[in-house]
Design a protein around this motif. Structure first.
Motif, PDB file in Angstrom:
ATOM      1  N   SER A  40       0.821  -1.209   0.000  1.00 11.48           N
ATOM      2  CA  SER A  40       0.000   0.000   0.000  1.00 11.48           C
ATOM      3  C   SER A  40       0.856   1.261   0.000  1.00 11.48           C
ATOM      4  N   LEU A  41       1.916   1.256   0.794  1.00 12.42           N
ATOM      5  CA  LEU A  41       2.823   2.407   0.830  1.00 12.42           C
ATOM      6  C   LEU A  41       3.501   2.606  -0.520  1.00 12.42           C
ATOM      7  N   LEU A  42       3.963   1.521  -1.109  1.00  9.52           N
ATOM      8  CA  LEU A  42       4.596   1.606  -2.422  1.00  9.52           C
ATOM      9  C   LEU A  42       3.611   2.137  -3.465  1.00  9.52           C
ATOM     10  N   ALA A  43       2.374   1.684  -3.425  1.00  4.26           N
ATOM     11  CA  ALA A  43       1.366   2.159  -4.367  1.00  4.26           C
ATOM     12  C   ALA A  43       1.120   3.661  -4.196  1.00  4.26           C
ATOM     13  N   GLY A  44       1.114   4.137  -2.949  1.00  4.39           N
ATOM     14  CA  GLY A  44       0.925   5.562  -2.696  1.00  4.39           C
ATOM     15  C   GLY A  44       2.067   6.401  -3.245  1.00  4.39           C
ATOM     16  N   VAL A  45       3.290   5.933  -3.049  1.00  7.03           N
ATOM     17  CA  VAL A  45       4.460   6.644  -3.578  1.00  7.03           C
ATOM     18  C   VAL A  45       4.423   6.661  -5.105  1.00  7.03           C
TER      19      VAL A  45
END
Length: 70
Positions: A45-50
């Motif tokens: 999820s964090l990677l997708a946000g970045v």
């Protein structure tokens, strides 16, 4: 500066939606709720946000370009 504030708000909203969608999809891959790998959910999820924020640098349809006056 006004255009940057509009952009950051639009990009932030888009990134938050992307994070939520990725979390839902990642959680949905587990057969049962107790088998969810929460570190993987958070990481993906964090990677997708970045990636969403980086993609927004190319342009957002929600933010209209101001004409450049020279």
């Amino acid at each position: 500066m006004k255009n940057f504030k509009v952009w950051i708000k639009a990009a932030g909203i888009r990134a938050i939606k992307t994070v939520a969608q990725t979390a839902i999809a990642t959680i949905g891959t587990s057969a049962v709720f107790s088998a969810v790998d929460w570190r993987m959910v958070a990481s993906a999820s964090l990677l997708a946000g970045v990636l969403s924020l980086l993609t927004s640098v190319a342009g957002l349809p929600e933010v209209k370009e101001e004409p450049v006056i020279e």
